[in-house]
Design an enzyme around this catalytic site. Structure first.
Site, mmCIF file in Angstrom:
data_model
loop_
_atom_site.group_PDB
_atom_site.id
_atom_site.type_symbol
_atom_site.label_atom_id
_atom_site.label_comp_id
_atom_site.label_asym_id
_atom_site.label_seq_id
_atom_site.Cartn_x
_atom_site.Cartn_y
_atom_site.Cartn_z
ATOM 1 N N CYS A 54 -46.351 81.495 5.585
ATOM 2 C CA CYS A 54 -46.940 82.056 6.810
ATOM 3 C C CYS A 54 -46.653 81.198 8.046
ATOM 4 C CB CYS A 54 -48.439 82.237 6.641
ATOM 5 S SG CYS A 54 -48.840 83.495 5.406
ATOM 6 N N ASN A 66 -52.481 90.505 7.329
ATOM 7 C CA ASN A 66 -51.657 89.289 7.393
ATOM 8 C C ASN A 66 -50.217 89.654 7.021
ATOM 9 O OD1 ASN A 66 -50.383 86.838 6.990
ATOM 10 N ND2 ASN A 66 -52.033 85.930 5.781
ATOM 11 N N HIS A 78 -51.203 82.820 14.182
ATOM 12 C CA HIS A 78 -50.902 83.536 12.936
ATOM 13 C C HIS A 78 -52.125 84.390 12.608
ATOM 14 C CE1 HIS A 78 -49.945 84.678 8.978
ATOM 15 N NE2 HIS A 78 -50.746 83.812 8.380
HETATM 16 N N1 COA Z 1 -63.992 93.150 -2.110
HETATM 17 C C1 COA Z 1 -65.203 92.870 -2.595
HETATM 18 N N2 COA Z 1 -65.518 91.693 -3.164
HETATM 19 C C2 COA Z 1 -64.543 90.779 -3.236
HETATM 20 C C3 COA Z 1 -63.251 91.004 -2.745
HETATM 21 C C4 COA Z 1 -62.990 92.250 -2.163
HETATM 22 N N3 COA Z 1 -61.788 92.577 -1.655
HETATM 23 N N4 COA Z 1 -62.506 89.903 -2.954
HETATM 24 C C5 COA Z 1 -63.304 89.014 -3.557
HETATM 25 N N5 COA Z 1 -64.530 89.538 -3.729
HETATM 26 C C6 COA Z 1 -65.699 88.920 -4.352
HETATM 27 C C7 COA Z 1 -65.344 87.846 -5.350
HETATM 28 O O1 COA Z 1 -65.045 88.399 -6.587
HETATM 29 C C8 COA Z 1 -66.601 87.026 -5.342
HETATM 30 O O2 COA Z 1 -67.540 87.667 -6.167
HETATM 31 P P1 COA Z 1 -68.494 86.790 -7.139
HETATM 32 O O3 COA Z 1 -69.300 85.935 -6.204
HETATM 33 O O4 COA Z 1 -69.271 87.842 -7.842
HETATM 34 O O5 COA Z 1 -67.557 86.015 -7.999
HETATM 35 C C9 COA Z 1 -67.118 87.121 -3.925
HETATM 36 O O6 COA Z 1 -66.457 88.271 -3.349
HETATM 37 C C10 COA Z 1 -66.793 85.906 -3.107
HETATM 38 O O7 COA Z 1 -65.424 85.594 -3.287
HETATM 39 P P2 COA Z 1 -64.757 84.431 -2.506
HETATM 40 O O8 COA Z 1 -63.304 84.393 -2.809
HETATM 41 O O9 COA Z 1 -65.553 83.185 -2.704
HETATM 42 O O10 COA Z 1 -64.995 84.980 -1.023
HETATM 43 P P3 COA Z 1 -64.817 84.251 0.339
HETATM 44 O O11 COA Z 1 -66.082 84.305 1.089
HETATM 45 O O12 COA Z 1 -64.139 82.923 0.229
HETATM 46 O O13 COA Z 1 -63.795 85.244 1.082
HETATM 47 C C11 COA Z 1 -61.470 85.331 1.679
HETATM 48 C C12 COA Z 1 -62.526 85.442 0.547
HETATM 49 C C13 COA Z 1 -60.108 85.475 1.038
HETATM 50 C C14 COA Z 1 -61.721 86.452 2.672
HETATM 51 C C15 COA Z 1 -61.634 83.959 2.365
HETATM 52 O O14 COA Z 1 -61.685 82.933 1.419
HETATM 53 C C16 COA Z 1 -60.510 83.692 3.312
HETATM 54 O O15 COA Z 1 -60.368 84.367 4.325
HETATM 55 N N6 COA Z 1 -59.694 82.636 3.040
HETATM 56 C C17 COA Z 1 -58.558 82.306 3.838
HETATM 57 C C18 COA Z 1 -57.428 83.103 3.316
HETATM 58 C C19 COA Z 1 -56.260 83.109 4.227
HETATM 59 O O16 COA Z 1 -56.380 83.199 5.417
HETATM 60 N N7 COA Z 1 -55.075 83.050 3.607
HETATM 61 C C20 COA Z 1 -53.838 83.190 4.260
HETATM 62 C C21 COA Z 1 -53.429 81.921 4.884
HETATM 63 S S1 COA Z 1 -51.789 82.121 5.402
#
Ligand code: COA
Length: 326
Positions: free
Chosen positions: A116, A283, A253
């Site tokens: 990215c 993204n 980004h």
């Molecule tokens: N819909 C519903 N629930 C979802 C889900 C979705 N699409 N994706 C994950 N979950 C659930 C998980 O299973 C988890 O459930 P559990 O608590 O029962 O296990 C819960 O939501 C929390 O998951 P988690 O991964 O801890 O969520 P989060 O608050 O960290 O949010 C992201 C996830 C990916 C949105 C967040 O971590 C993020 O934005 N990270 C940065 C990613 C990024 O920008 N990457 C690209 C960089 S180039």
């Protein structure tokens, strides 16, 4: 007198098919909701490539639009640098394929792999070729078909990405070597391979012999993002004797609205000075900055003399920032 790379044209390309969060969930049988995705990421829609579209066809479409805006003929391009994590094949490179699609035979091209952060890396590479005097006109392209490397059963990643391409045309110009110059002022790149496991493609074009899919530990990526991005933007400003108050536009980004908003706050920019496309594009990895830049430049938001800060972080980890005056 200093050679500066002027950004003289920007173009974007998005596949025709656009899916809302609900449409995506229905199409792939995902247990998710529009509310969850919007609240955590700000993403409402994304474009997905048609079966016959690839990084090179989409990149060529974006490049044609950028060349048209710049009033530059494809035959004048001396260098094509493509940032992509989803090349059509291991080789020929996506850049060389795009060169052929554009009908250019006099220049040369190659791909840059920095996930990215790829566009910021590619921009730095092309700028360096121009500053050295080796190249007068360059195309820098980010083009991604992340829909082909998604694990469509992993709701934690597949809702976050989209397909698209963006391109800029750089031309050698003259400056005084000060921060008032037009063109790219500087780029600042970093990587730290110790964090490779938190965001990766686990196979594919590499030499480990299995088709690859994207894997991510979202929370860990989030933890690194804002601190590293804020630090690298400050590094870029300090290198040019500039401060937050000098930044007219942030073109970040587009991974996640919460990261984008946090960066806007760190730079003390009002929200209307931060270019946002993540709501409509999701993204698009290396394509996200040139797509956002093309929107903001071509709709007249970015005006001559404006200082634009671009920043990105991606798998590797790789991250970087570029300052450019239009
Ligand atoms: N819909 C519903 N629930 C979802 C889900 C979705 N699409 N994706 C994950 N979950 C659930 C998980 O299973 C988890 O459930 P559990 O608590 O029962 O296990 C819960 O939501 C929390 O998951 P988690 O991964 O801890 O969520 P989060 O608050 O960290 O949010 C992201 C996830 C990916 C949105 C967040 O971590 C993020 O934005 N990270 C940065 C990613 C990024 O920008 N990457 C690209 C960089 S180039």
């Amino acid at each position: 007198m200093t050679i500066r790379s002027l950004i003289v044209g920007c173009g974007g390309y998005l596949p025709e098919r656009s899916l809302s969060n609900d449409e995506l969930a229905a199409a792939y049988g995902l247990e998710t909701s529009d509310e969850w995705i919007v609240e955590r990421t700000g993403i409402r829609r994304r474009h997905l490539a048609a079966a016959d579209e690839t990084a090179s066809t989409m990149g060529a479409a974006a490049a044609r639009r950028a060349l048209e805006r710049a009033g530059v003929d494809a035959s004048e391009v001396g260098l094509i640098v493509v940032a992509t994590a989803t090349p059509d094949s291991a080789f020929p490179s996506t850049a060389v394929r795009i060169q052929a699609l554009l009908g250019n035979t006099s220049g040369f091209g190659f791909d840059v792999s920095a996930a990215c952060a790829g566009f910021v890396y590619a921009l730095n590479v092309a700028d360096t070729f121009i500053r050295s005097g080796q190249v007068k006109t360059a195309l820098v392209i980010g083009s991604e078909v992340f829909s082909r490397i998604m694990d469509w059963s992993d709701r934690g990643t597949c809702v976050l990405f989209g397909d698209g391409a963006g391109a800029v045309v750089l031309k050698a110009g003259e400056g005084q070597g000060t921060a008032d110059d037009r063109g790219i002022l500087s780029s600042h790149l970093h990587s730290d391979g110790r964090h490779g496991e938190i965001l990766l493609v686990d196979g594919g074009a590499g030499s480990n012999g299995k088709p690859g899919q994207l894997r991510m530990t979202g929370k860990e990526v989030f933890r690194h993002a804002v601190s590293k991005l804020a630090a690298v933007v400050d590094e870029a400003l300090a290198a040019n004797g500039l401060s937050h108050a000098d930044v007219r536009w942030l073109v970040p980004h587009q991974a996640n609205r919460r990261i984008i908003d946090a960066m806007g706050k760190k730079l003390k920019l009002p929200p209307e000075r931060v270019v946002v496309t993540v709501d409509r594009h999701a993204n698009t990895s290396a394509a996200s900055i040139p797509l956002a830049l093309a929107e903001a430049v071509n709709d007249g938001r970015v005006q001559p003399g404006d200082l634009v800060a671009m920043e990105a972080i991606g798998g590797g980890l790789t991250w970087g920032a570029t300052l450019a005056r239009f």
